[in-house]
Scaffold this active site. Structure first.
Site, PDB file in Angstrom:
ATOM      1  CB  CYS A  52      78.267  16.115-101.984  1.00 36.65           C
ATOM      2  SG  CYS A  52      79.575  17.341-101.992  1.00 36.65           S
ATOM      3  CB  CYS A  56      76.245  23.451-104.442  1.00 37.64           C
ATOM      4  SG  CYS A  56      77.992  23.273-103.994  1.00 37.64           S
ATOM      5  CB  CYS A  59      74.383  20.216-106.200  1.00 32.93           C
ATOM      6  SG  CYS A  59      75.190  18.682-106.708  1.00 32.93           S
ATOM      7  CB  CYS A  96      84.831  15.747-117.973  1.00 35.59           C
ATOM      8  SG  CYS A  96      84.780  16.697-116.438  1.00 35.59           S
ATOM      9  CB  CYS A 129      88.354  17.317-118.088  1.00 32.02           C
ATOM     10  SG  CYS A 129      87.645  18.611-117.060  1.00 32.02           S
ATOM     11  CB  CYS A 189      87.473  23.359-117.543  1.00 34.57           C
ATOM     12  SG  CYS A 189      85.733  23.227-117.990  1.00 34.57           S
ATOM     13  NE  ARG A 261      83.214  21.451-122.933  1.00 38.36           N
ATOM     14  CZ  ARG A 261      84.449  21.526-122.447  1.00 38.36           C
ATOM     15  NH1 ARG A 261      84.661  21.640-121.174  1.00 38.36           N
ATOM     16  NH2 ARG A 261      85.483  21.473-123.265  1.00 38.36           N
TER      17      ARG A 261
HETATM   18  N1  SAM Z   1      81.787  18.368-106.706  1.00 36.44           N
HETATM   19  C1  SAM Z   1      82.652  19.062-107.555  1.00 36.44           C
HETATM   20  C2  SAM Z   1      82.554  20.536-107.369  1.00 36.44           C
HETATM   21  O1  SAM Z   1      81.478  21.031-107.086  1.00 36.44           O
HETATM   22  O2  SAM Z   1      83.554  21.234-107.522  1.00 36.44           O
HETATM   23  C3  SAM Z   1      82.514  18.715-108.997  1.00 36.44           C
HETATM   24  C4  SAM Z   1      81.194  18.418-109.629  1.00 36.44           C
HETATM   25  S1  SAM Z   1      80.009  19.733-109.726  1.00 36.44           S
HETATM   26  C5  SAM Z   1      78.537  18.815-109.971  1.00 36.44           C
HETATM   27  C6  SAM Z   1      80.381  20.570-111.233  1.00 36.44           C
HETATM   28  C7  SAM Z   1      79.546  21.758-111.634  1.00 36.44           C
HETATM   29  O3  SAM Z   1      78.335  21.300-112.208  1.00 36.44           O
HETATM   30  C8  SAM Z   1      79.095  22.727-110.567  1.00 36.44           C
HETATM   31  O4  SAM Z   1      80.088  23.627-110.198  1.00 36.44           O
HETATM   32  C9  SAM Z   1      77.950  23.435-111.262  1.00 36.44           C
HETATM   33  O5  SAM Z   1      78.420  24.558-111.972  1.00 36.44           O
HETATM   34  C10 SAM Z   1      77.409  22.373-112.223  1.00 36.44           C
HETATM   35  N2  SAM Z   1      76.097  21.882-111.788  1.00 36.44           N
HETATM   36  C11 SAM Z   1      75.839  21.027-110.783  1.00 36.44           C
HETATM   37  N3  SAM Z   1      74.513  20.817-110.644  1.00 36.44           N
HETATM   38  C12 SAM Z   1      73.905  21.556-111.595  1.00 36.44           C
HETATM   39  C13 SAM Z   1      72.531  21.784-111.961  1.00 36.44           C
HETATM   40  N4  SAM Z   1      71.527  21.203-111.298  1.00 36.44           N
HETATM   41  N5  SAM Z   1      72.274  22.597-112.993  1.00 36.44           N
HETATM   42  C14 SAM Z   1      73.290  23.198-113.652  1.00 36.44           C
HETATM   43  N6  SAM Z   1      74.587  23.033-113.342  1.00 36.44           N
HETATM   44  C15 SAM Z   1      74.906  22.237-112.335  1.00 36.44           C
HETATM   45  C1  DTB Z   2      80.083  21.803-115.761  1.00 36.70           C
HETATM   46  O1  DTB Z   2      80.218  23.046-115.692  1.00 36.70           O
HETATM   47  N1  DTB Z   2      78.950  21.184-116.071  1.00 36.70           N
HETATM   48  C2  DTB Z   2      79.097  19.758-115.979  1.00 36.70           C
HETATM   49  C3  DTB Z   2      80.626  19.609-115.767  1.00 36.70           C
HETATM   50  N2  DTB Z   2      81.057  20.943-115.545  1.00 36.70           N
HETATM   51  C4  DTB Z   2      81.153  18.688-114.754  1.00 36.70           C
HETATM   52  C5  DTB Z   2      78.246  19.169-114.902  1.00 36.70           C
HETATM   53  C6  DTB Z   2      76.793  19.493-115.067  1.00 36.70           C
HETATM   54  C7  DTB Z   2      76.036  18.816-113.987  1.00 36.70           C
HETATM   55  C8  DTB Z   2      74.572  18.954-114.203  1.00 36.70           C
HETATM   56  C9  DTB Z   2      73.761  18.365-113.114  1.00 36.70           C
HETATM   57  C10 DTB Z   2      73.902  16.900-112.916  1.00 36.70           C
HETATM   58  O2  DTB Z   2      74.155  16.111-113.862  1.00 36.70           O
HETATM   59  O3  DTB Z   2      73.703  16.480-111.769  1.00 36.70           O
HETATM   60 FE1  SF4 Z   3      78.999  18.585-103.820  1.00 35.44          FE
HETATM   61 FE2  SF4 Z   3      77.285  19.118-105.782  1.00 35.44          FE
HETATM   62 FE3  SF4 Z   3      78.500  21.122-104.542  1.00 35.44          FE
HETATM   63 FE4  SF4 Z   3      79.931  19.503-106.183  1.00 35.44          FE
HETATM   64  S1  SF4 Z   3      78.267  20.865-106.785  1.00 35.44           S
HETATM   65  S2  SF4 Z   3      80.500  20.220-104.112  1.00 35.44           S
HETATM   66  S3  SF4 Z   3      78.855  17.559-105.813  1.00 35.44           S
HETATM   67  S4  SF4 Z   3      77.044  19.676-103.592  1.00 35.44           S
END
Ligand code: SAM
Ligand code: DTB
Ligand code: SF4
Length: 315
Positions: A52, A56, A59, A96, A129, A189, A261
């Site tokens: 990506c 973030c 992530c 989702c 979703c 959501c 959730r």
């Molecule tokens: N890439 C898209 C975006 O960021 O809008 C969708 C997927 S993103 C992984 C969805 C959400 O997962 C993020 O906004 C964040 O709140 C959560 N998330 C991602 N990585 C995480 C982590 N390591 N621990 C907890 N929550 C996480």
């Molecule tokens: C949300 O708030 N939590 C979910 C869902 N929306 C898409 C994602 C959690 C991702 C956790 C880290 C991972 O699996 O990489």
């Molecule tokens: Fe990309 Fe992860 Fe950020 Fe979603 S949360 S925009 S997958 S870096």
């Protein structure tokens, strides 16, 4: 401003109520709007993984950090469908799909593939979703038309703490995407993550912003940071369980009709910790062995726990 908005002072006074008084109150609020047996199971699938462009800090899918993750291109509709069927057979009421990219653009071939997938998945009768990053009115309209019921887009934290976590898109970008989702008539959501080094005030500011959305979010995922090796937040300490339960309870009181959730980080919670969260007003979990890339409790263990607590969703 939406009628149910709470000021930061209101939120602080709710959050700081003595622990048992707080969860008693949030339990009452929960019971007034929801059936005890109504815990929704939501299964996640990462349909495009890693690589990506965004930064973030939490992530593992960001291309900026050296993580162990295997990058996988966008899954075809035919690859996703069996996974959606399986989720439904296992009892999920919501499916989702998430993509690791900045956002979607109308007309793009990848977005067309996602729309095709949504059209097919929506025939299975689960809530559908997606979480595809930033979008505008036209993309939101097309997703709604294809059968998306809810769009996940988190504000993640307070507006003030946000710049410490992400630089490639602003807090306002997020609100703009949520606005497009609302105008298209999809449910929002929207939640966030705790355990990223933010203060309690930041957590409450996040709830304040959520309580000002109009329409209000239909579901609010509360994620505990999963500290992913290689990311800037890899060494953050775990969230204290009582702080977590307090936030769940405050969310329930502020947003009585939203599904609250339990999302990422649930596998770090004990059974007792989860039970407290359900008592305080959580009424949905991410269900299935994997979140997007991180682990999640085993489905059998989740079903056992929900049965033990008398909460299992009756399908
Ligand atoms: N890439 C898209 C975006 O960021 O809008 C969708 C997927 S993103 C992984 C969805 C959400 O997962 C993020 O906004 C964040 O709140 C959560 N998330 C991602 N990585 C995480 C982590 N390591 N621990 C907890 N929550 C996480
Ligand atoms: C949300 O708030 N939590 C979910 C869902 N929306 C898409 C994602 C959690 C991702 C956790 C880290 C991972 O699996 O990489
Ligand atoms: Fe990309 Fe992860 Fe950020 Fe979603 S949360 S925009 S997958 S870096």
């Amino acid at each position: 401003m939406s009628p149910s908005s709470f000021s930061l002072a209101d939120l602080r006074s709710i959050y700081e109520t003595s622990f048992f008084e707080l969860i008693r109150r949030s339990h009452d609020v929960h019971q007034a709007s929801w059936s005890t047996h109504d815990v929704q199971l939501c299964t996640l699938l990462s349909i495009k993984t890693g690589g990506c462009s965004e930064d973030c800090a939490y992530c593992t899918q960001s291309a900026r950090y050296k993580t162990e993750l295997d990058i996988e291109p966008l899954m075809k509709c035919e690859e996703v469908l069996p996974r959606a069927h399986q989720a439904k057979e296992n009892g999920a009421a919501r499916f989702c799909m998430g993509t690791a990219w900045r956002g979607v653009k109308s007309g793009d071939a990848k977005f067309q593939e996602v729309l095709k997938t949504v059209r097919e998945v929506s025939k299975l009768g689960m809530e559908v979703c997606v979480t595809l990053g930033l979008l505008g009115d036209e993309e939101a309209r097309q997703l709604k038309e294809a059968g998306v019921t809810a769009y996940n887009h988190n504000i993640d934290t307070s507006p003030e703490y946000y710049p410490n976590i992400i630089s490639t898109r602003t807090f306002q970008d997020r609100l703009d995407t949520i606005g497009a989702v609302q105008r298209a008539g999809m449910s929002v959501c929207c939640g966030g993550i705790i355990g990223m080094g933010e203060s309690i005030t930041d957590r409450l500011r996040m709830l304040e912003v959520l309580s000002q959305l109009d329409p209000l979010p239909e579901s609010v995922p509360i994620n505990c940071l999963v500290p992913m090796p290689g990311t800037p937040l890899a060494d953050q300490p775990p969230v204290d369980i009582f702080e977590f339960v307090r936030l769940i309870a405050t969310t329930r009181i502020v947003l009585p009709k939203a599904r609250v959730r339990l999302s990422a980080g649930r596998d770090q919670l004990t059974r007792e910790g989860q039970a407290l969260c359900f008592f305080a007003g959580a009424n949905s979990i991410h269900y299935g062995e994997k979140l997007l890339t991180a682990g999640n409790p085993e489905s059998d263990r989740d079903r056992e726990l929900l049965e033990e607590l008398g909460l299992l969703t009756k399908n």
